[in-house]
Motif scaffolding. Structure first.
Motif, PDB file in Angstrom:
ATOM      1  N   ALA A  87       0.866  -1.185   0.000  1.00 11.72           N
ATOM      2  CA  ALA A  87       0.000   0.000   0.000  1.00 11.72           C
ATOM      3  C   ALA A  87       0.899   1.230   0.000  1.00 11.72           C
ATOM      4  CB  ALA A  87      -0.892   0.014   1.235  1.00 11.72           C
ATOM      5  N   GLU A  88       0.266   2.385   0.042  1.00  7.59           N
ATOM      6  CA  GLU A  88       1.027   3.614   0.195  1.00  7.59           C
ATOM      7  C   GLU A  88       0.862   4.108   1.628  1.00  7.59           C
ATOM      8  OE1 GLU A  88       0.539   6.510  -2.877  1.00  7.59           O
ATOM      9  OE2 GLU A  88       2.493   7.385  -2.354  1.00  7.59           O
ATOM     10  N   TYR A  89       1.969   4.561   2.193  1.00  6.99           N
ATOM     11  CA  TYR A  89       1.991   4.971   3.588  1.00  6.99           C
ATOM     12  C   TYR A  89       2.369   6.443   3.685  1.00  6.99           C
ATOM     13  CZ  TYR A  89       1.644   0.050   4.682  1.00  6.99           C
ATOM     14  OH  TYR A  89       1.203  -1.254   4.770  1.00  6.99           O
ATOM     15  N   PHE A  90       1.621   7.148   4.501  1.00  4.96           N
ATOM     16  CA  PHE A  90       1.844   8.575   4.675  1.00  4.96           C
ATOM     17  C   PHE A  90       2.132   8.895   6.130  1.00  4.96           C
ATOM     18  CE2 PHE A  90       0.731  10.201   0.543  1.00  4.96           C
ATOM     19  CZ  PHE A  90      -0.136   9.260   0.018  1.00  4.96           C
ATOM     20  N   CYS A  91       3.190   9.624   6.330  1.00  6.06           N
ATOM     21  CA  CYS A  91       3.488  10.196   7.638  1.00  6.06           C
ATOM     22  C   CYS A  91       2.891  11.605   7.677  1.00  6.06           C
ATOM     23  CB  CYS A  91       5.002  10.251   7.829  1.00  6.06           C
ATOM     24  SG  CYS A  91       5.543  10.868   9.427  1.00  6.06           S
ATOM     25  N   ALA A  92       2.365  11.997   8.816  1.00  7.46           N
ATOM     26  CA  ALA A  92       1.746  13.313   8.916  1.00  7.46           C
ATOM     27  C   ALA A  92       2.011  13.899  10.295  1.00  7.46           C
ATOM     28  CB  ALA A  92       0.247  13.226   8.663  1.00  7.46           C
ATOM     29  N   VAL A  93       2.009  15.214  10.353  1.00 10.14           N
ATOM     30  CA  VAL A  93       2.299  15.898  11.611  1.00 10.14           C
ATOM     31  C   VAL A  93       1.318  17.030  11.816  1.00 10.14           C
ATOM     32  CG1 VAL A  93       3.976  17.445  10.515  1.00 10.14           C
ATOM     33  CG2 VAL A  93       4.095  17.052  12.969  1.00 10.14           C
ATOM     34  N   ILE A  94       0.909  17.205  13.040  1.00  6.64           N
ATOM     35  CA  ILE A  94       0.236  18.429  13.456  1.00  6.64           C
ATOM     36  C   ILE A  94       1.281  19.196  14.255  1.00  6.64           C
ATOM     37  CG2 ILE A  94      -1.588  19.481  14.828  1.00  6.64           C
ATOM     38  CD1 ILE A  94      -3.301  17.048  14.269  1.00  6.64           C
ATOM     39  N   ARG A  95       1.755  20.280  13.692  1.00  7.00           N
ATOM     40  CA  ARG A  95       2.772  21.052  14.370  1.00  7.00           C
ATOM     41  C   ARG A  95       2.150  21.740  15.568  1.00  7.00           C
ATOM     42  NH1 ARG A  95       5.486  24.172   9.345  1.00  7.00           N
ATOM     43  NH2 ARG A  95       3.455  25.165   9.452  1.00  7.00           N
ATOM     44  N   GLY A  96       2.842  21.646  16.688  1.00  2.00           N
ATOM     45  CA  GLY A  96       2.303  22.295  17.864  1.00  2.00           C
ATOM     46  C   GLY A  96       1.254  21.480  18.569  1.00  2.00           C
ATOM     47  N   GLY A  97       1.097  20.233  18.185  1.00  2.00           N
ATOM     48  CA  GLY A  97       0.186  19.347  18.888  1.00  2.00           C
ATOM     49  C   GLY A  97      -1.209  19.911  18.994  1.00  2.00           C
ATOM     50  N   GLY A  98      -1.753  19.916  20.186  1.00  2.00           N
ATOM     51  CA  GLY A  98      -3.130  20.326  20.356  1.00  2.00           C
ATOM     52  C   GLY A  98      -3.347  21.820  20.371  1.00  2.00           C
ATOM     53  N   SER A  99      -2.314  22.594  20.213  1.00  2.00           N
ATOM     54  CA  SER A  99      -2.470  24.045  20.282  1.00  2.00           C
ATOM     55  C   SER A  99      -2.889  24.643  18.948  1.00  2.00           C
ATOM     56  CB  SER A  99      -1.168  24.698  20.732  1.00  2.00           C
ATOM     57  OG  SER A  99      -0.149  24.501  19.764  1.00  2.00           O
ATOM     58  N   THR A 100      -2.923  23.817  17.905  1.00  2.00           N
ATOM     59  CA  THR A 100      -3.330  24.334  16.602  1.00  2.00           C
ATOM     60  C   THR A 100      -4.694  23.788  16.249  1.00  2.00           C
ATOM     61  OG1 THR A 100      -2.381  22.526  15.350  1.00  2.00           O
ATOM     62  CG2 THR A 100      -0.935  24.373  15.861  1.00  2.00           C
ATOM     63  N   LEU A 101      -5.170  24.138  15.060  1.00  2.00           N
ATOM     64  CA  LEU A 101      -6.494  23.705  14.650  1.00  2.00           C
ATOM     65  C   LEU A 101      -6.481  22.353  13.958  1.00  2.00           C
ATOM     66  CD1 LEU A 101      -8.379  26.868  13.409  1.00  2.00           C
ATOM     67  CD2 LEU A 101      -9.055  25.311  15.219  1.00  2.00           C
ATOM     68  N   GLY A 102      -5.517  21.528  14.310  1.00  2.00           N
ATOM     69  CA  GLY A 102      -5.499  20.194  13.750  1.00  2.00           C
ATOM     70  C   GLY A 102      -5.109  20.141  12.300  1.00  2.00           C
ATOM     71  N   ARG A 103      -4.328  21.090  11.832  1.00  2.00           N
ATOM     72  CA  ARG A 103      -3.913  21.065  10.437  1.00  2.00           C
ATOM     73  C   ARG A 103      -2.830  20.023  10.247  1.00  2.00           C
ATOM     74  NH1 ARG A 103      -3.194  26.890   7.743  1.00  2.00           N
ATOM     75  NH2 ARG A 103      -2.443  25.451   6.152  1.00  2.00           N
ATOM     76  N   LEU A 104      -3.175  18.997   9.503  1.00  5.02           N
ATOM     77  CA  LEU A 104      -2.243  17.923   9.208  1.00  5.02           C
ATOM     78  C   LEU A 104      -1.357  18.298   8.033  1.00  5.02           C
ATOM     79  CD1 LEU A 104      -4.206  14.539   9.326  1.00  5.02           C
ATOM     80  CD2 LEU A 104      -2.117  15.067  10.562  1.00  5.02           C
ATOM     81  N   TYR A 105      -0.073  18.088   8.206  1.00  6.48           N
ATOM     82  CA  TYR A 105       0.875  18.242   7.106  1.00  6.48           C
ATOM     83  C   TYR A 105       1.386  16.848   6.757  1.00  6.48           C
ATOM     84  CZ  TYR A 105       0.824  23.226   8.107  1.00  6.48           C
ATOM     85  OH  TYR A 105       0.426  24.518   8.309  1.00  6.48           O
ATOM     86  N   PHE A 106       1.240  16.486   5.491  1.00  3.86           N
ATOM     87  CA  PHE A 106       1.583  15.144   5.050  1.00  3.86           C
ATOM     88  C   PHE A 106       2.937  15.093   4.360  1.00  3.86           C
ATOM     89  CE2 PHE A 106      -2.125  12.471   5.655  1.00  3.86           C
ATOM     90  CZ  PHE A 106      -3.131  13.393   5.868  1.00  3.86           C
ATOM     91  N   GLY A 107       3.592  13.969   4.531  1.00  2.14           N
ATOM     92  CA  GLY A 107       4.724  13.669   3.678  1.00  2.14           C
ATOM     93  C   GLY A 107       4.222  13.256   2.306  1.00  2.14           C
ATOM     94  N   ARG A 108       5.152  13.031   1.390  1.00  6.02           N
ATOM     95  CA  ARG A 108       4.767  12.731   0.013  1.00  6.02           C
ATOM     96  C   ARG A 108       4.404  11.274  -0.196  1.00  6.02           C
ATOM     97  NH1 ARG A 108       8.711  16.710  -3.595  1.00  6.02           N
ATOM     98  NH2 ARG A 108       7.907  18.629  -2.686  1.00  6.02           N
ATOM     99  N   GLY A 109       4.560  10.470   0.823  1.00  8.59           N
ATOM    100  CA  GLY A 109       4.142   9.088   0.738  1.00  8.59           C
ATOM    101  C   GLY A 109       5.266   8.140   0.356  1.00  8.59           C
TER     102      GLY A 109
END
Lengths: 116, 111
Positions: A87-109
């Motif tokens: 399958a394709e696997y994506f790593c993602a981060v929410i910078r600042g953890g719970g202090s942000t609005l949950g904006r996920l930033y994805f790797g390219r897979g």
């Protein structure tokens, strides 16, 4: 600046071999980290997540990942690959953890191929 | 069934036409998101919403419009479709600022 870097757009392993998918992130504050899996023609499914607490997290289908702050890494591993892991696997981060609005930033897979 | 659904699953349109992609979730999640997935780019955030009537731009908002009059719906409109908007579009929802749940996607082709 790239928030998430996945090393290797394609990884191939033999069935039964170790799976290692690499992910490095950039965040000035403690992040929330995720691994998602995408099977062909489907949406993304959460494999595992790190928010706080234990740095080794276990997910579904035998996968696990370890948050290493000193290395800014969150590599995904599975001791023994199965054909169904292809399958394709994506790593993602929410910078600042719970202090942000949950904006996920994805790797390219990373596309994982498992050979019989 | 409970969950997050997207419609249509496949759409072919022509340059300049208006297209609306629908997203519906049954969990009453506060947060909803639209992403596009393109080869070599992973997923990129187009727009997101923290609650009904609250929306904000993501990384790639140009050419798109969203609205959120009801908590459960988050339609994405391409006001005048361009070929560069050919992509797979994913909607997601979240109850918190953490885990997001994704819909099955809409594959859009602009000719």
């Amino acid at each position: 600046a790239q928030s998430v870097t996945q090393l290797g757009s394609h990884v191939s392993v033999s069935e039964g071999a170790l799976v290692l998918l690499r992910c490095n992130y950039s965040s000035s504050v403690p992040p929330y980290l995720f691994w998602y899996v995408q099977y062909p023609n489907q949406g993304l499914q959460l494999l595992l997540k790190y928010t706080t607490g234990a740095t080794l997290v276990k997910g579904i289908n035998g996968f696990e990942a370890e948050f290493k702050k000193s290395e800014t890494s969150f590599h995904l591993t599975k001791p023994s690959a199965h054909m169904s892991d292809a399958a394709e696997y994506f790593c993602a981060v929410i910078r600042g953890g719970g202090s942000t609005l949950g904006r996920l930033y994805f790797g390219r897979g990373t596309q994982l191929t498992v050979w019989p | 069934d409970a969950g997050i659904t997207q419609s249509p699953r496949y759409k072919i349109t022509e340059t300049g036409r208006q297209v609306t992609l629908m997203c519906h979730q049954t969990w009453s999640h506060s947060y909803m998101f639209w992403y596009r997935q393109d080869l070599g780019h992973g997923l990129r955030l187009i727009y997101y919403s923290a609650a009904a009537d609250i929306t904000d731009k993501g990384e790639v908002p140009d050419g798109y419009v969203v609205s959120r009059s009801k908590t459960e719906n988050f339609p994405l409109t391409l006001e005048s479709a361009t070929r560069s908007q050919t992509s797979v579009y994913f909607c997601a929802s979240s109850a918190t600022t953490a885990e997001q749940f994704f819909g099955p996607g809409t594959r859009l082709t602009v000719l």
